[in-house]
Scaffold this active site. Structure first.
Site, short mmCIF file in Angstrom:
data_model
loop_
_atom_site.label_atom_id
_atom_site.label_comp_id
_atom_site.label_asym_id
_atom_site.label_seq_id
_atom_site.Cartn_x
_atom_site.Cartn_y
_atom_site.Cartn_z
N ASP A 33 52.21 60.04 65.42
CA ASP A 33 51.47 59.66 66.63
C ASP A 33 51.06 58.19 66.60
OD1 ASP A 33 50.32 60.07 69.09
OD2 ASP A 33 48.44 60.84 68.29
N HIS A 50 58.56 53.71 70.51
CA HIS A 50 59.29 54.86 69.98
C HIS A 50 60.47 54.42 69.10
CE1 HIS A 50 56.73 57.38 72.30
NE2 HIS A 50 57.21 57.03 73.47
N LEU A 147 68.13 67.68 51.00
CA LEU A 147 66.92 67.36 51.75
C LEU A 147 67.03 68.01 53.12
CD1 LEU A 147 64.23 65.68 52.08
CD2 LEU A 147 65.63 63.90 53.10
C1 FPP Z 1 53.83 59.94 69.65
O1 FPP Z 1 53.32 58.67 69.95
C2 FPP Z 1 55.29 59.91 69.49
C3 FPP Z 1 56.19 60.56 70.28
C4 FPP Z 1 55.80 61.37 71.44
C5 FPP Z 1 57.65 60.43 70.04
C6 FPP Z 1 58.03 60.32 68.61
C7 FPP Z 1 59.46 60.02 68.53
C8 FPP Z 1 60.03 59.25 67.60
C9 FPP Z 1 59.30 58.65 66.47
C10 FPP Z 1 61.50 59.06 67.65
C11 FPP Z 1 62.16 60.23 67.01
C12 FPP Z 1 63.54 60.35 67.46
C13 FPP Z 1 64.45 61.17 66.88
C14 FPP Z 1 65.82 61.19 67.40
C15 FPP Z 1 64.13 62.03 65.74
P1 FPP Z 1 52.66 58.49 71.39
O2 FPP Z 1 53.76 58.25 72.39
O3 FPP Z 1 51.79 59.67 71.68
O4 FPP Z 1 51.80 57.17 71.24
P2 FPP Z 1 50.26 57.01 71.57
O5 FPP Z 1 49.53 58.08 70.86
O6 FPP Z 1 49.91 55.64 71.06
O7 FPP Z 1 50.14 57.11 73.06
MG MG Z 2 49.84 60.19 71.16
#
Ligand code: FPP
Ligand code: MG
Length: 289
Positions: A33, A50, A147
């Site tokens: 997050d 992301h 893994l």
């Molecule tokens: C949360 O941060 C993150 C997500 C909703 C997406 C996570 C995705 C990735 C790390 C890419 C993974 C991709 C693959 C193909 C495995 P947030 O958007 O809630 O950020 P915030 O809390 O700052 O609003």
């Molecule tokens: Mg978030």
């Protein structure tokens, strides 16, 4: 790149070895997050957070590998995330497609490292092209066993449990199992995570202190670490600190492990095999469409 292979410093290796001298969690789950807050802080477009999030996942997988962690589960896309703006949802789907496509280019390395990629979630909710690439990656790596990387995509725990209840009900209706066969073990085995042990450690970044509908059934006795760092800023020291916390709590965690073994009849085993085959057939079908 899915798993970074950048050389670690002598000091990093030294610290990893110290932590490895203690009990290393076999299965670690991450709620990654804070990507958008990171982007805002770094003057990027929010969605670009992301991309940084994915890079951090690759790096984290290297550290997990070095530590000897055998299984990693990450929350990449929640069913709730469909409620975000179209721009962001489309961006995340494109990112997933790009990464799963690249996985094929990295096939040799992935196979050499023995990484088995499993996707947990309601794949029916995904666009066809995303689903196809995901299914191809799952099929390509299914026999690897060094893994295990479980990617929660179009996942929520409540949806997973609802699906499990429906499958169990169907099993009873078809006479494959009896109502008396329903117990905790059967429910666990009807979840998307049926091939995994429950996580030993769950790490959530960004300072948010919530589970956000992630693995709610599976984390009943899991050590939880809420790290005050945005996911793209997560570093080896945060991971080692979480593992160290797990090691300090290990004796208590162990106290609550079930001691009673639940035996299952041949009938139940056949039902579980039927469910497994149904899911594999679905993955094969997604790959072909
Ligand atoms: C949360 O941060 C993150 C997500 C909703 C997406 C996570 C995705 C990735 C790390 C890419 C993974 C991709 C693959 C193909 C495995 P947030 O958007 O809630 O950020 P915030 O809390 O700052 O609003
Ligand atoms: Mg978030």
């Amino acid at each position: 790149m899915w798993i970074v292979e950048s050389p670690l410093s002598y000091f990093q290796k030294f610290c990893i070895n110290i932590v490895k001298a203690g009990r290393v969690p076999r299965h670690v789950a991450f709620i990654m997050d804070g990507n958008r807050r990171y982007a805002t802080k770094s003057n990027m477009r929010k969605v670009e957070g992301h991309v940084k999030g994915f890079d951090k996942l690759s790096q984290t997988l290297q550290w997990c590998f070095e530590l000897g962690i055998q299984e990693v589960t990450v929350y990449a896309f929640s069913i709730e995330n469909f409620k975000r703006s179209k721009e962001e949802v489309d961006y995340l789907m494109e990112l997933a497609k790009e990464k799963f496509r690249k996985l094929h280019d990295e096939k040799n390395k992935i196979m050499e490292l023995g990484v088995c990629i499993r996707v947990i979630g309601n794949l029916d909710l995904l666009p066809e092209d995303t689903r196809k690439l995901i299914a191809e990656a799952v099929i390509m790596t299914k026999d690897n066993n060094k893994l295990f990387l479980n990617i929660a995509f179009a996942y929520t725990s409540r949806d997973e449990l609802t699906t499990a209840v429906k499958n169990i009900l169907k099993g009873v209706e078809l006479g494959l199992i009896n109502p008396d066969d329903i117990n905790e073990k059967l429910i666990s085995q009807c979840l998307y995570t049926n091939h995994s042990r429950d996580p030993d450690l769950l790490v959530r970044t960004s300072g948010e202190v919530r589970f956000s509908d992630f693995l709610l059934w599976q984390i009943w006795n899991t050590n939880v670490c809420f790290a005050e760092v945005l996911w793209p800023d997560f570093c080896l020291w945060h991971l080692l600190a979480s593992v160290f916390q797990y090691q300090r709590c290990y004796a208590d965690i162990q106290k609550y492990q079930p001691t009673q073994k639940i035996e299952q009849s041949t009938k139940v085993k056949k039902f579980l095999q039927y469910l497994d085959e149904k899911r594999s057939a679905q993955i094969e079908m997604y790959a072909k469409t």
